[in-house]
Design a protein around this motif. Sequence first.
Motif, PDB file in Angstrom:
ATOM      1  N   ARG A 172      -2.724   9.951  -9.693  1.00  0.00           N
ATOM      2  CA  ARG A 172      -2.803   9.028  -8.564  1.00  0.00           C
ATOM      3  C   ARG A 172      -4.066   8.181  -8.680  1.00  0.00           C
ATOM      4  O   ARG A 172      -5.133   8.680  -9.024  1.00  0.00           O
ATOM      5  CB  ARG A 172      -2.776   9.786  -7.239  1.00  0.00           C
ATOM      6  N   ILE A 173      -3.924   6.914  -8.362  1.00  0.00           N
ATOM      7  CA  ILE A 173      -5.013   5.951  -8.549  1.00  0.00           C
ATOM      8  C   ILE A 173      -6.129   6.208  -7.542  1.00  0.00           C
ATOM      9  O   ILE A 173      -5.876   6.373  -6.343  1.00  0.00           O
ATOM     10  CB  ILE A 173      -4.484   4.510  -8.390  1.00  0.00           C
ATOM     11  N   THR A 174      -7.356   6.249  -8.052  1.00  0.00           N
ATOM     12  CA  THR A 174      -8.518   6.416  -7.176  1.00  0.00           C
ATOM     13  C   THR A 174      -9.417   5.182  -7.184  1.00  0.00           C
ATOM     14  O   THR A 174     -10.229   5.016  -6.285  1.00  0.00           O
ATOM     15  CB  THR A 174      -9.356   7.633  -7.616  1.00  0.00           C
ATOM     16  N   LEU A 175      -9.264   4.323  -8.191  1.00  0.00           N
ATOM     17  CA  LEU A 175     -10.116   3.131  -8.280  1.00  0.00           C
ATOM     18  C   LEU A 175      -9.453   2.113  -9.190  1.00  0.00           C
ATOM     19  O   LEU A 175      -8.823   2.470 -10.178  1.00  0.00           O
ATOM     20  CB  LEU A 175     -11.498   3.502  -8.825  1.00  0.00           C
ATOM     21  N   SER A 183      -6.316  -3.368  -4.502  1.00  0.00           N
ATOM     22  CA  SER A 183      -6.842  -2.011  -4.614  1.00  0.00           C
ATOM     23  C   SER A 183      -6.495  -1.180  -3.380  1.00  0.00           C
ATOM     24  O   SER A 183      -6.129  -0.006  -3.498  1.00  0.00           O
ATOM     25  CB  SER A 183      -8.358  -2.061  -4.824  1.00  0.00           C
ATOM     26  N   ALA A 184      -6.612  -1.787  -2.207  1.00  0.00           N
ATOM     27  CA  ALA A 184      -6.340  -1.058  -0.962  1.00  0.00           C
ATOM     28  C   ALA A 184      -4.900  -0.551  -0.910  1.00  0.00           C
ATOM     29  O   ALA A 184      -4.624   0.511  -0.338  1.00  0.00           O
ATOM     30  CB  ALA A 184      -6.625  -1.950   0.243  1.00  0.00           C
ATOM     31  N   ASP A 185      -3.969  -1.304  -1.514  1.00  0.00           N
ATOM     32  CA  ASP A 185      -2.565  -0.890  -1.527  1.00  0.00           C
ATOM     33  C   ASP A 185      -2.278   0.118  -2.628  1.00  0.00           C
ATOM     34  O   ASP A 185      -1.387   0.961  -2.498  1.00  0.00           O
ATOM     35  CB  ASP A 185      -1.656  -2.107  -1.725  1.00  0.00           C
ATOM     36  N   ALA A 186      -3.017   0.027  -3.725  1.00  0.00           N
ATOM     37  CA  ALA A 186      -2.713   0.852  -4.896  1.00  0.00           C
ATOM     38  C   ALA A 186      -3.337   2.238  -4.853  1.00  0.00           C
ATOM     39  O   ALA A 186      -2.769   3.196  -5.388  1.00  0.00           O
ATOM     40  CB  ALA A 186      -3.170   0.128  -6.162  1.00  0.00           C
ATOM     41  N   VAL A 205       2.295   1.500 -10.192  1.00  0.00           N
ATOM     42  CA  VAL A 205       1.481   0.279 -10.210  1.00  0.00           C
ATOM     43  C   VAL A 205       1.385  -0.325 -11.604  1.00  0.00           C
ATOM     44  O   VAL A 205       1.404  -1.547 -11.772  1.00  0.00           O
ATOM     45  CB  VAL A 205       0.065   0.582  -9.666  1.00  0.00           C
ATOM     46  N   TYR A 206       1.269   0.535 -12.592  1.00  0.00           N
ATOM     47  CA  TYR A 206       1.069   0.084 -13.982  1.00  0.00           C
ATOM     48  C   TYR A 206       2.357   0.315 -14.765  1.00  0.00           C
ATOM     49  O   TYR A 206       2.693   1.448 -15.107  1.00  0.00           O
ATOM     50  CB  TYR A 206      -0.093   0.861 -14.607  1.00  0.00           C
ATOM     51  N   LEU A 218       2.670  -5.939 -19.962  1.00  0.00           N
ATOM     52  CA  LEU A 218       2.512  -5.417 -18.605  1.00  0.00           C
ATOM     53  C   LEU A 218       3.370  -6.228 -17.645  1.00  0.00           C
ATOM     54  O   LEU A 218       3.319  -7.463 -17.647  1.00  0.00           O
ATOM     55  CB  LEU A 218       1.041  -5.500 -18.193  1.00  0.00           C
ATOM     56  N   ILE A 219       4.151  -5.526 -16.832  1.00  0.00           N
ATOM     57  CA  ILE A 219       4.981  -6.180 -15.817  1.00  0.00           C
ATOM     58  C   ILE A 219       4.268  -6.043 -14.480  1.00  0.00           C
ATOM     59  O   ILE A 219       4.064  -4.933 -13.983  1.00  0.00           O
ATOM     60  CB  ILE A 219       6.383  -5.540 -15.719  1.00  0.00           C
ATOM     61  N   SER A 220       3.849  -7.163 -13.876  1.00  0.00           N
ATOM     62  CA  SER A 220       3.096  -7.110 -12.619  1.00  0.00           C
ATOM     63  C   SER A 220       4.021  -6.871 -11.438  1.00  0.00           C
ATOM     64  O   SER A 220       5.255  -6.876 -11.569  1.00  0.00           O
ATOM     65  CB  SER A 220       2.314  -8.409 -12.414  1.00  0.00           C
ATOM     66  N   ARG A 221       3.413  -6.697 -10.280  1.00  0.00           N
ATOM     67  CA  ARG A 221       4.171  -6.454  -9.048  1.00  0.00           C
ATOM     68  C   ARG A 221       5.092  -7.626  -8.735  1.00  0.00           C
ATOM     69  O   ARG A 221       6.165  -7.451  -8.148  1.00  0.00           O
ATOM     70  CB  ARG A 221       3.185  -6.228  -7.897  1.00  0.00           C
TER      71      ARG A 221
END
Length: 398
Positions: A155-158, A171-174, A182-183, A216-219
């Motif tokens: 899980r993403i922390t930063l 960042s706040a959403d991820a 996300v990635y 990389l496929i973005s959001r």
Amino acid sequence: MDKARILVVEDESLLAEDIQERLKSLGYEACAVAHTGEEALAGAALAQPDLVLMDIRLKGEMDGIETARVLRERFNLPVIYLTGEADDATLDRAKPTEPLGYLLKPIEEKRLYSTIEIALYKHKMERRLRRIERWFATTIRSIGDAVMVTDTQGRITLMNPMAEKLTGWKSADAVGKPLTEVYQAVSAETRERIESLMAEALREGVVVGLTNRAVLISRTGAETPIDDSAAPIRDIAGNITGVVLTFRDVSERQRAQQALQESEERFRLLVEGVQDYAIFMLDPAGHVTSWNAGAERLLGYRPDEILGAHLARFFTPPDVRRGKPDQNLELARLQGRAEDEGWRVRKDGSRFQANVIITALRDDQGSLLGFAQVTRDITGLKQSEKQLRDSREQLRAL
């Protein structure tokens, strides 16, 4: 070593004086004494203490807990609470102010000393840690590579601003979401989903990177060609606590590589299509590394027969004995270019008069990569010049 400066906040004057004396006997400086929260704030601004001994139950509008909260927000001062009782309700109110210790009244001198020393040390380490964290955060924000950090659960922390830009996630959403959400990367060739490097870094405990091209496929669905790598994060005991993933946009690099390849291909086609000039490359030692159609027509060698052979192959034996091939290369190496006219030898042993230009090839650092040679048959030109000279001599004889 400078004495630690301590602000005493105690609404009982006699107890405040007693604490002052004890502090002096222990080698500290009681830089100020306050009896109310308001006096404590004013004293902290004026005396700039290193630590505060704070009575929890102060008279006035601000009790010790509220005063400690303000002192921490305004001055980042460490606080040790003094209290005659330590009921659960009071402790629950005090915890959010992050005190570095509690002392129950009446205060024991040994306990006072040990609590102060521990508090000062912890505050020093906290300040050092905050400086490191600020430096780290600034570095992560400012570097050109995208950076994402996960815990051991993936899980993403930063994530830094470049990671936000490339993934399309704020960042706040991820933060808190699985990295795989996300990635999302696919193979540039097969378009198949690429397994997260994070899982491999956790499993193997080593730095890992992709060997094939990734996209990389973005959001938002935007696609960016990337290079990426992942490394495990370890604590002081060597235990893995997470993974740091770094990746960068390689669009410009790929465009430059494509342009270079196209340019090299055009040049190759141009050189190979030239029939009237022998154009070939030499390594720094003078061995043939490329061979065009003009060279094959003029000198008679097929590429498979001549590649790897030395430049001396094309010189007459007397010129070879005089060291002329190496002399021409050395002149080109020193001056960047060497031009020569003389006899050259074909595969079948026949000779022709040639004009030869050798150019040294160097990289951006000036290191010699090799030489380019252009050879032109000027036998006909020399014969025409001789015929012209002979005609002039005949005319002068009349």
